[in-house]
Design a protein around this motif. Structure first.
Motif, PDB file in Angstrom:
ATOM      1  N   PHE A  25      -4.300  32.473 -65.532  1.00 32.47           N
ATOM      2  CA  PHE A  25      -3.393  31.897 -66.223  1.00 32.47           C
ATOM      3  C   PHE A  25      -2.398  31.100 -64.920  1.00 32.47           C
ATOM      4  O   PHE A  25      -2.266  29.857 -65.374  1.00 32.47           O
ATOM      5  N   SER A  29      -5.205  27.789 -66.548  1.00 32.32           N
ATOM      6  CA  SER A  29      -4.453  28.463 -67.793  1.00 32.32           C
ATOM      7  C   SER A  29      -2.928  27.060 -68.363  1.00 32.32           C
ATOM      8  O   SER A  29      -3.393  26.602 -68.571  1.00 32.32           O
ATOM      9  N   GLN A  33      -2.302  23.917 -69.710  1.00 27.64           N
ATOM     10  CA  GLN A  33      -1.626  23.510 -71.208  1.00 27.64           C
ATOM     11  C   GLN A  33      -0.610  22.270 -70.747  1.00 27.64           C
ATOM     12  O   GLN A  33      -0.329  21.822 -71.291  1.00 27.64           O
TER      13      GLN A  33
END
Length: 159
Positions: A25, A29, A33
């Motif tokens: 993350f 990620s 994002q």
């Protein structure tokens, strides 16, 4: 073998998996994002780096909690959880949880004053209150650990 000693290896495995997920993350990620957000919504492009930094910081706080929990599990396994060494790691958990909560509370306030729709502020309010509960429970558990360590020390002196 005590139940807590049997619980330590599976919990450590879960902590390794959680830490690996947090790294994914943190490095791929979340930055991806916010890069996508900046590309699809050019008016929000200026928020890409501040939001990335805040999100990565919150993940870092979670990683500190995972590492400190790992160290506390080592103290449990060695039957030293009621020693002064435990308080360093418990204090790290309190500090990381508190820092993460402050970021969440600040985000809630900023979004709350700038939102047109009440949905996201309500969700952030829920998370902020839940985070406050978690931080306060950790603080209470720290106080209980301190009392238990003092009682164990007193008992050791008597024996």
């Amino acid at each position: 073998m005590k139940i807590e000693r049997r619980a330590v290896p599976p919990l450590r495995l879960c902590l390794v998996v959680l830490f690996a997920i947090l790294v994914v993350f943190q490095t791929m990620s979340l930055p991806g994002q916010f890069r996508h957000m900046a590309a699809t919504e050019p008016d929000m492009a200026g928020w890409r780096w501040p939001l990335t930094a805040l999100a990565v910081f919150c993940v870092l706080c979670a990683q500190v909690v995972v590492v400190a929990t790992w160290k506390l599990l080592g103290l449990v396994r060695e039957d030293r959880i009621f020693s002064e060494a435990a308080f360093v790691w418990v204090d790290a958990i309190v500090a990381a949880a508190g820092a993460g909560w402050l970021v969440l509370a600040g985000t809630f306030l900023w979004v709350g004053f700038h939102a047109d729709d009440p949905g996201v502020p309500m969700l952030l309010f829920l998370l902020t209150v839940a985070g406050a509960v978690v931080v306060l429970v950790i603080v209470v558990m720290r106080a209980l650990l301190r009392q238990a360590a003092a009682l164990r020390s007193d008992l050791a002196e008597v024996i």
